[in-house]
Design an enzyme around this catalytic site. Sequence first.
Site, mmCIF file in Angstrom:
data_model
loop_
_atom_site.group_PDB
_atom_site.id
_atom_site.type_symbol
_atom_site.label_atom_id
_atom_site.label_comp_id
_atom_site.label_asym_id
_atom_site.label_seq_id
_atom_site.Cartn_x
_atom_site.Cartn_y
_atom_site.Cartn_z
ATOM 1 N N GLY A 218 0.764 -1.235 0.000
ATOM 2 C CA GLY A 218 0.000 0.000 0.000
ATOM 3 C C GLY A 218 0.796 1.287 0.000
ATOM 4 O O GLY A 218 0.319 2.322 0.476
ATOM 5 N N ASN B 88 1.457 3.038 -2.611
ATOM 6 C CA ASN B 88 0.725 3.944 -3.531
ATOM 7 C C ASN B 88 -0.514 4.503 -2.835
ATOM 8 O O ASN B 88 -0.839 5.677 -2.967
ATOM 9 C CB ASN B 88 0.345 3.206 -4.822
ATOM 10 C CG ASN B 88 1.517 3.110 -5.786
ATOM 11 O OD1 ASN B 88 1.902 4.095 -6.386
ATOM 12 N ND2 ASN B 88 2.103 1.942 -5.890
ATOM 13 N N ASN C 36 -5.082 2.618 -13.199
ATOM 14 C CA ASN C 36 -4.116 1.682 -12.625
ATOM 15 C C ASN C 36 -2.718 2.267 -12.739
ATOM 16 O O ASN C 36 -2.431 3.026 -13.673
ATOM 17 C CB ASN C 36 -4.177 0.346 -13.388
ATOM 18 C CG ASN C 36 -3.208 -0.692 -12.827
ATOM 19 O OD1 ASN C 36 -3.155 -0.921 -11.635
ATOM 20 N ND2 ASN C 36 -2.420 -1.300 -13.718
ATOM 21 N N HIS D 198 1.171 1.152 -13.208
ATOM 22 C CA HIS D 198 1.976 -0.010 -13.606
ATOM 23 C C HIS D 198 3.444 0.387 -13.611
ATOM 24 O O HIS D 198 3.789 1.467 -14.114
ATOM 25 C CB HIS D 198 1.534 -0.519 -14.992
ATOM 26 C CG HIS D 198 2.295 -1.730 -15.440
ATOM 27 N ND1 HIS D 198 2.045 -2.996 -14.953
ATOM 28 C CD2 HIS D 198 3.330 -1.855 -16.310
ATOM 29 C CE1 HIS D 198 2.902 -3.848 -15.513
ATOM 30 N NE2 HIS D 198 3.690 -3.184 -16.335
ATOM 31 N N ASP E 130 -3.506 -4.194 -18.673
ATOM 32 C CA ASP E 130 -2.572 -3.068 -18.904
ATOM 33 C C ASP E 130 -2.678 -2.527 -20.329
ATOM 34 O O ASP E 130 -1.694 -2.049 -20.902
ATOM 35 C CB ASP E 130 -1.121 -3.528 -18.647
ATOM 36 C CG ASP E 130 -0.925 -4.027 -17.227
ATOM 37 O OD1 ASP E 130 -0.066 -4.908 -17.035
ATOM 38 O OD2 ASP E 130 -1.637 -3.554 -16.334
ATOM 39 N N GLU F 179 6.310 6.088 -9.360
ATOM 40 C CA GLU F 179 4.892 5.662 -9.342
ATOM 41 C C GLU F 179 4.073 6.587 -8.467
ATOM 42 O O GLU F 179 3.005 7.069 -8.864
ATOM 43 C CB GLU F 179 4.784 4.241 -8.787
ATOM 44 C CG GLU F 179 5.313 3.162 -9.685
ATOM 45 C CD GLU F 179 5.169 1.814 -9.041
ATOM 46 O OE1 GLU F 179 4.111 1.518 -8.479
ATOM 47 O OE2 GLU F 179 6.144 1.046 -9.099
HETATM 48 C C1 GRF Z 1 3.971 -1.439 -7.112
HETATM 49 O O1 GRF Z 1 5.189 -1.743 -7.718
HETATM 50 C C2 GRF Z 1 2.947 -1.153 -8.179
HETATM 51 O O2 GRF Z 1 3.517 -0.741 -9.385
HETATM 52 C C3 GRF Z 1 2.306 -2.431 -8.417
HETATM 53 O O3 GRF Z 1 2.216 -3.008 -7.122
HETATM 54 C C4 GRF Z 1 3.418 -2.664 -6.412
HETATM 55 C C5 GRF Z 1 3.131 -2.480 -4.953
HETATM 56 O O4 GRF Z 1 2.471 -1.293 -4.769
HETATM 57 N N1 GRF Z 1 1.047 -2.235 -9.096
HETATM 58 P P1 GRF Z 1 2.021 -0.807 -3.286
HETATM 59 O O5 GRF Z 1 3.266 -0.524 -2.497
HETATM 60 O O6 GRF Z 1 1.223 -1.947 -2.675
HETATM 61 O O7 GRF Z 1 1.211 0.402 -3.544
#
Ligand code: GRF
Length: 200
Positions: free
Chosen positions: A12, A14, A108, A110, A151, A180
């Site tokens: 988590g 992001n 999303n 990626h 994607d 990201e």
């Molecule tokens: C990240 O590398 C993202 O690009 C992919 O999942 C990974 C983990 O993301 N979609 P997060 O730390 O759980 O947000």
Amino acid sequence: MQKITVLVSGGGTNLQAIIDAITCGEIKNAKIVQVISSNSKAFSLERARKHGIAAKVIDKETYPDLNDRTDALIFALKEEDTDLVVLAGYMSVLDAKLIQAYEGRIINIHPSLIPKFCGKGFYGKRVHQAVLDAGETQTGATVHFVDEGVDTGEVILQESVPVLNGDTADILAARVLITEHKILIKAIKKLLEEKNLGGK
Ligand code: GRF
């Protein structure tokens, strides 16, 4: 107030970037109304709870049947009057029924420069290992709309990240993750401003 639902499966970071951007006012007039995880053990759920955000689990254990799982997701999205769905490390496939219900409102993040190193089987560290194996000098991150492919949706934002000598998949993943977070926030701001999703 524009309402965001974040779908997660893992750590988590992001999700945390979105929480922090709303808290500090970089993203305005928006609220994360819920976090839904496909994994009951995801640390993302802890992050949500810590910030008083509804943390829900809709996983294969609770809903083995894809149609039931899809209906549960759609119900949860509608229950919270979701304007924008953000997949942030979400590792489950969304059924066409859900994508059609939220066409143009699901994005999303990626960890590569789509259309390179994406699609079925390209997720997490596998993406970065493939970049290294291909001898690339550049990689990056992409925010895109989610359509019924993997994607394959329209790209919203991309940013390059250098591949450096001595990079391992872990080192490269950590460098890309910073980008990201940055472009995910930029993309959410852009969409919320442009589409005024919750303004109707
Ligand atoms: C990240 O590398 C993202 O690009 C992919 O999942 C990974 C983990 O993301 N979609 P997060 O730390 O759980 O947000």
